[in-house]
Design an enzyme around this catalytic site. Structure first.
Site, mmCIF file in Angstrom:
data_model
loop_
_atom_site.group_PDB
_atom_site.id
_atom_site.type_symbol
_atom_site.label_atom_id
_atom_site.label_comp_id
_atom_site.label_asym_id
_atom_site.label_seq_id
_atom_site.Cartn_x
_atom_site.Cartn_y
_atom_site.Cartn_z
ATOM 1 N N CYS A 1 0.780 -1.261 0.210
ATOM 2 C CA CYS A 1 0.068 0.059 0.108
ATOM 3 C C CYS A 1 0.851 1.448 -0.053
ATOM 4 C CB CYS A 1 -1.029 0.054 1.088
ATOM 5 S SG CYS A 1 -1.907 -1.292 1.316
ATOM 6 N N LYS B 1 6.478 -4.867 -4.245
ATOM 7 C CA LYS B 1 7.761 -4.555 -4.172
ATOM 8 C C LYS B 1 8.379 -4.848 -2.759
ATOM 9 C CE LYS B 1 11.973 -3.068 -5.485
ATOM 10 N NZ LYS B 1 12.795 -4.347 -6.084
HETATM 11 O O1 M6R Z 1 13.306 -5.434 0.422
HETATM 12 P P1 M6R Z 1 13.774 -6.620 0.621
HETATM 13 O O2 M6R Z 1 15.206 -6.880 0.274
HETATM 14 O O3 M6R Z 1 13.865 -6.868 2.229
HETATM 15 O O4 M6R Z 1 12.889 -7.773 0.075
HETATM 16 C C1 M6R Z 1 12.742 -9.149 0.325
HETATM 17 C C2 M6R Z 1 12.040 -9.935 -0.783
HETATM 18 O O5 M6R Z 1 10.857 -9.479 -0.403
HETATM 19 C C3 M6R Z 1 12.786 -9.509 -2.061
HETATM 20 O O6 M6R Z 1 14.240 -9.797 -2.090
HETATM 21 C C4 M6R Z 1 12.040 -10.269 -3.242
HETATM 22 O O7 M6R Z 1 12.398 -11.639 -2.926
HETATM 23 C C5 M6R Z 1 12.508 -9.753 -4.480
HETATM 24 N N1 M6R Z 1 12.011 -8.501 -4.812
HETATM 25 C C6 M6R Z 1 12.284 -10.763 -5.613
HETATM 26 O O8 M6R Z 1 12.756 -10.258 -6.735
#
Ligand code: M6R
Length: 560
Positions: free
Chosen positions: A2, A555
């Site tokens: 959101c 994201k």
């Molecule tokens: O923002 P973060 O690095 O903590 O996010 C963790 C995961 O949600 C993220 O790495 C996700 O697996 C990727 N966006 C996938 O490409």
């Protein structure tokens, strides 16, 4: 997930909020809405994208809006924000989750208050309307009643605006033309910025700003060209971001060069790496380098599965890797570490994020904003950070010829052509990826990319494990992608023969794209993953999918 955006000022507030919400689209959303002021708050809502919102001709000076990624309740207009209280006095948008919403709702229903949505946000709106007393005091009482995380914009019927923050981010920018509010700093352009603190309540009344919880508001100069939001010659953010990897690494290098890396690490000899998804894969690489090259005690944990060992020694450093610094599972772990007086280092691309504010040490990746859901350039920067740190910890005089490095990387990327591979793979409904040692970690990440962007089931495997079960899946329709960046070719040749004698075909990615075996092994995982990133992007395009917004994904995963 959101997003919240608001504007109070001289310009057309509805248009400003629409523009602002567009900058938050990358986070993923399934419905949206805007409240605008003119004789009370009026509301426009839509399912799907912001383009579905009705146009508003009237000029308005106060507006705020929301992009919703459904968590509490289905995607429908009733559940879409903004929500209005039963007496129509309060209009609210909300990021976060109220854990005790059900019990509050039950007690309000007993008072004959009707609800029209399944959301916890409507509970807040009705609670405010139900509470007795002055409006400022009612808003303050929220901190005593609500459990969970929330950032809120509350519009009162006289045009006053309240901003409330607990755990979920919210920022305020004073610019020449007015006041901007956003849950995402990177969507704010130029002015004086205040990053709200937990338990802050800011009241904006007739353009004057006051912090009614009496916290001091330290504004800092904020300049942001929001260049990351322009696609330039690229068709999608994912594509643009993959090709921004060399410059991102170069910027990360210059940043790291000025950090006192050895000073941070010298106190510790035990390391736990923690992350989710792609960031977890970079943890696995970091752990391996720390264990094998530096001989430290090191392990990796998925944040969503993390059990903190309460007896933390003072030589134990917890390293959270999180591109956004806002991932709920990681925030939970950071809270646990702090509660046990453990030491926390965050590696992130977002220096002002929630976890950044909780960490003892911060190391940044300098990848500029990453908008596509798939992490690409930030993953490569995380790998670079670990490789560089390991070298520096081994040799205090270590340096890398970064111009030469980025040139090699640029040339390598320019030569990655995937058209024929895409043709071969686009109609596959499953794929097996095989490799050994550190290549296996790259394949975990490659597999995640192909699953999330192309919706293809992929199984990453240690090559030697195939014959212990999965070989039964192999037939003449099987495409196996192999990765072998080490000198040891024999073991994979045996596996190749096993697959081919059952009709399957094996494609060696390292041979196809000539991953130079002489590249410093610490940095090799960067070279290994890029062909898979490009491949997953191109397969998505060939199937007509939007790689920037894969279905069901967001994201920044701000719910546990
Ligand atoms: O923002 P973060 O690095 O903590 O996010 C963790 C995961 O949600 C993220 O790495 C996700 O697996 C990727 N966006 C996938 O490409």
């Amino acid at each position: 997930m959101c997003g919240i955006y608001g504007y109070i000022g001289k310009l057309n507030a509805y248009e400003k909020v629409l523009e602002g919400l567009k900058l938050l689209q990358y986070r993923g959303y399934d419905s949206c809405g805007i409240a605008y002021y003119g004789n009370g708050f009026q509301i426009n809502k839509a399912i799907g994208t912001l383009d579905n919102l009705e146009k508003v001709d009237k000029e308005t000076k106060i507006a705020f809006g929301h992009t919703r990624w459904a968590t509490n309740g289905a995607v429908n207009i009733n559940n879409t924000h903004p929500h209005v209280s039963f007496d129509k006095a309060f209009t609210i948008v909300h990021n976060g989750i109220i854990k005790n919403a059900d019990s509050i709702k039950d007690s309000l229903i007993k008072q004959d208050i009707a609800f029209y949505s399944d959301t916890d946000t409507e509970v807040i709106a009705n609670l405010l309307a139900y509470l007795p007393g002055k409006i400022d005091n009612r808003v303050k009482q929220l901190f005593n009643i609500l459990e969970g995380s929330y950032s809120l914009i509350i519009g009162y019927k006289n045009g006053d605006i309240y901003l409330v923050k607990k755990f979920s981010p919210l920022n305020l920018l004073q610019a020449e033309d007015g006041i901007y509010i956003s849950s995402d700093i990177s969507s704010l352009k130029q002015g004086e910025l205040y990053t709200m603190q937990d338990n802050d309540i800011i009241k904006i009344s007739k353009n004057s700003i006051s912090n009614i919880t009496n916290h001091q508001m330290n504004f800092v100069k904020h300049e942001n060209s929001i260049k990351a939001y322009t696609l330039g010659k690229f068709k999608h953010y994912m594509q643009k971001e993959i090709y921004e990897t060399p410059i991102s690494i170069e910027n990360t290098y210059y940043y790291l060069k000025n950090q006192k890396i050895r000073k941070i690490f010298k106190h510790y000899n035990k390391f736990t790496f923690i992350g989710c998804g792609t960031a977890y894969h970079s943890c696995l690489v970091g752990e391996r380098l720390f264990r094998e090259k530096l001989k430290y005690e090191a392990n990796s944990e998925l944040a969503s599965n993390y059990e903190l060992n309460k007896s933390i020694s003072r030589h134990h450093l917890h390293i959270i890797v999180s591109q956004s610094g806002e991932t709920a599972d990681c925030i939970k772990v950071a809270e646990k570490i702090r509660a046990c007086h453990g030491k926390l280092l965050l590696i992130t691309n977002e220096p002002t994020s929630t976890i950044a504010r909780m960490a003892d040490y911060l190391i940044l990746t300098k990848a500029n904003k990453e908008l596509a859901v798939a992490s690409t350039k930030t993953y490569c920067c995380q790998l670079f950070v670990f490789a560089y740190i390991c070298h520096v910890l081994k040799d205090k005089n270590y340096d890398i010829n970064i111009c030469q490095f980025t040139k090699i990387l640029n040339d390598y990327m320019t030569n990655i052509k995937v058209t024929s591979l895409v043709e071969k793979l686009q109609s596959s409904d499953k794929m097996i990826l095989i490799g050994r040692d550190i290549d296996y970690i790259s394949l975990l990440e490659a597999s995640l990319k192909i699953r999330e962007i192309d919706y293809i089931y992929t199984i990453p495997m240690y090559s030697g494990e195939l014959k212990h079960g999965t070989l039964s899946l192999i037939d003449e329709n099987s495409n196996i992608l192999a990765l072998n960046t080490s000198d040891d070719i024999d073991k994979l040749e045996v596996v190749k023969n096993e697959i081919e004698s059952r009709g399957g075909s094996v494609i060696f990615i390292d041979k196809l794209y000539r991953i130079d075996k002489s590249i410093d092994e610490y940095y090799k995982p960067i070279f290994s993953i890029i062909p898979f990133q490009i491949l997953s992007y191109e397969i998505a395009i060939s199937k007509g999918y939007n790689p920037d917004m894969p279905k069901n994904l967001a994201k920044s995963v701000t719910v546990e």
